[in-house]
Scaffold this motif. Structure first.
Motif, PDB file in Angstrom:
ATOM      1  N   LYS A   1      15.260  52.582  34.955  1.00  0.00           N
ATOM      2  CA  LYS A   1      14.305  53.637  35.264  1.00  0.00           C
ATOM      3  C   LYS A   1      13.777  53.474  36.685  1.00  0.00           C
ATOM      4  CE  LYS A   1       9.983  55.728  33.632  1.00  0.00           C
ATOM      5  NZ  LYS A   1       8.895  55.667  32.632  1.00  0.00           N
ATOM      6  N   ALA A   2      13.516  52.224  37.076  1.00  0.00           N
ATOM      7  CA  ALA A   2      13.036  51.962  38.429  1.00  0.00           C
ATOM      8  C   ALA A   2      14.079  52.365  39.469  1.00  0.00           C
ATOM      9  CB  ALA A   2      12.687  50.477  38.581  1.00  0.00           C
TER      10      ALA A   2
ATOM     11  N   LEU B   1      14.102  56.053  39.936  1.00  0.00           N
ATOM     12  CA  LEU B   1      12.964  56.484  40.750  1.00  0.00           C
ATOM     13  C   LEU B   1      13.216  56.205  42.228  1.00  0.00           C
ATOM     14  CD1 LEU B   1      10.107  55.235  38.405  1.00  0.00           C
ATOM     15  CD2 LEU B   1      10.563  57.620  39.014  1.00  0.00           C
TER      16      LEU B   1
ATOM     17  N   ASP C   1      10.805  58.242  44.776  1.00  0.00           N
ATOM     18  CA  ASP C   1       9.464  57.997  44.220  1.00  0.00           C
ATOM     19  C   ASP C   1       9.221  56.482  44.239  1.00  0.00           C
ATOM     20  OD1 ASP C   1       7.053  58.016  42.949  1.00  0.00           O
ATOM     21  OD2 ASP C   1       7.719  59.193  41.207  1.00  0.00           O
TER      22      ASP C   1
ATOM     23  N   LYS D   1       6.601  54.535  44.959  1.00  0.00           N
ATOM     24  CA  LYS D   1       5.395  53.951  44.370  1.00  0.00           C
ATOM     25  C   LYS D   1       5.574  53.715  42.873  1.00  0.00           C
ATOM     26  CE  LYS D   1       0.378  54.579  44.136  1.00  0.00           C
ATOM     27  NZ  LYS D   1      -0.765  55.442  44.533  1.00  0.00           N
ATOM     28  N   GLU D   2       6.097  54.719  42.172  1.00  0.00           N
ATOM     29  CA  GLU D   2       6.329  54.564  40.732  1.00  0.00           C
ATOM     30  C   GLU D   2       7.458  53.579  40.470  1.00  0.00           C
ATOM     31  OE1 GLU D   2       4.623  55.633  38.086  1.00  0.00           O
ATOM     32  OE2 GLU D   2       3.151  56.266  39.584  1.00  0.00           O
TER      33      GLU D   2
ATOM     34  N   ARG E   1       6.115  50.120  40.441  1.00  0.00           N
ATOM     35  CA  ARG E   1       5.394  49.819  39.197  1.00  0.00           C
ATOM     36  C   ARG E   1       6.367  49.491  38.071  1.00  0.00           C
ATOM     37  NH1 ARG E   1       0.770  54.170  38.061  1.00  0.00           N
ATOM     38  NH2 ARG E   1       0.480  52.711  36.336  1.00  0.00           N
ATOM     39  N   GLU E   2       7.479  50.209  38.021  1.00  0.00           N
ATOM     40  CA  GLU E   2       8.467  49.937  36.972  1.00  0.00           C
ATOM     41  C   GLU E   2       9.142  48.577  37.181  1.00  0.00           C
ATOM     42  OE1 GLU E   2       9.048  51.564  34.177  1.00  0.00           O
ATOM     43  OE2 GLU E   2       7.469  52.989  34.694  1.00  0.00           O
TER      44      GLU E   2
END
Length: 292
Positions: A60-61, A64, A69, A71-72, A75-76
């Motif tokens: 998922k990271a 992103l 994306d 920043k998200e 977080r992942e």
């Protein structure tokens, strides 16, 4: 004789039941609030539990990252390390979080994550990436030579470390180029301050700045002017041997330089000529390749 009053040891009057219950409820609510907010009180954020497999979170990271994306994505990547610290994806997730933070412009977080990776996993195959993230994070915060050069010095240190530890890294060519730019920038900053002190006739302070250029940034274009300014400052102080040495080193290494012509003329006005003195710090520094 004492007047009438409550006898010693007499029981106090009980509060009304409603008021007592209200006080208990307020106390309970306050305690619950403090417990719930204890993370923020101590400056830590509650960790989010993600029960997905590490490869799923990591995937998922990466998706992103592909979307931009960052920043998200960071977080992942951190979720992999938080929830699956012993997985095979966890190690690379730390350095990728650093990269994602850098791309998001969150430079402090990027440096922190990269430093953490280098502390936990020194010498691994992603170490050069982590070191490069540190260099890039500081490099992107560089201001012009008139400003404080803290970030420039930190970036140069990071790139020098990268080149020393990982000379064959794919990031080495860019690090080499940026290190050269940073040295020129830092030398220019020292020269600017040195010229200011020279105009104010604060010759010792000026000499210290020009000395830094000769000692630390010997391979930059600024060194020619630095040697001439040393000639000028030492002549103003009457320290002839150092002035002659600065001019001699300048003439020997840059014989066609306009700065050498200025230094030569400056000495000639006093009936002097460039001459290298063995006891001079300039001689020792130059022969030592930049170390006095």
């Amino acid at each position: 004789m004492a007047g009438p009053g409550k006898p010693l040891g007499a029981p106090t009057r009980p509060e009304p039941a409603g008021r007592c219950r209200l006080a208990c409820l307020v106390g309970l609510a306050l305690a619950t609030s403090l417990l719930a907010g204890c993370g923020s009180l101590f400056g830590s954020k509650p960790e989010i539990v993600n029960n997905d497999p590490p490869n799923v979170i990591y995937g998922k990271a990466e998706a992103l990252i592909d979307k931009g994306d960052y920043k998200e994505a960071a977080r992942e990547y951190e979720q992999v390390d938080i929830n699956h610290p012993y997985s095979q994806e966890a190690r690379r997730a730390i350095v990728m979080a650093a990269y994602a933070y850098y791309k998001a412009g969150q430079y402090d977080d990027a440096v922190s994550a990269a430093d953490r990776y280098l502390t936990l996993h020194p010498g691994t195959k992603e170490s050069d990436l982590a070191q490069n993230v540190i260099g890039m994070s500081y490099y992107d915060q560089i201001l012009d030579p008139k400003r404080d050069q803290t970030y420039a010095r930190r970036s140069l240190s990071a790139y020098d470390t990268l080149l020393q530890r990982y000379p064959d890294s794919r990031y080495a060519p860019e690090a080499t180029n940026r290190a050269r730019i940073l040295r020129d920038l830092l030398a220019a900053s020292e020269m600017q301050v040195g010229r200011y002190y020279l105009r104010k006739n604060n010759f010792l302070a000026a000499i210290n700045r020009f000395r830094t250029v000769v000692t630390d940034y010997q391979t930059t274009e600024q060194v020619e002017e630095a040697l001439m300014r040393l000639t000028e400052a030492y002549m103003a102080l009457g320290i002839v041997n150092e002035a002659q040495t600065a001019a001699a080193v300048l003439g020997h290494n840059f014989p066609d330089s306009q700065w050498y012509k200025h230094a030569y003329s400056l000495l000639g006005k006093r009936g002097l000529a460039p001459q290298e003195h063995e006891g001079s710090w300039i001689t020792r520094t130059w022969r030592g390749g930049g170390q006095a």
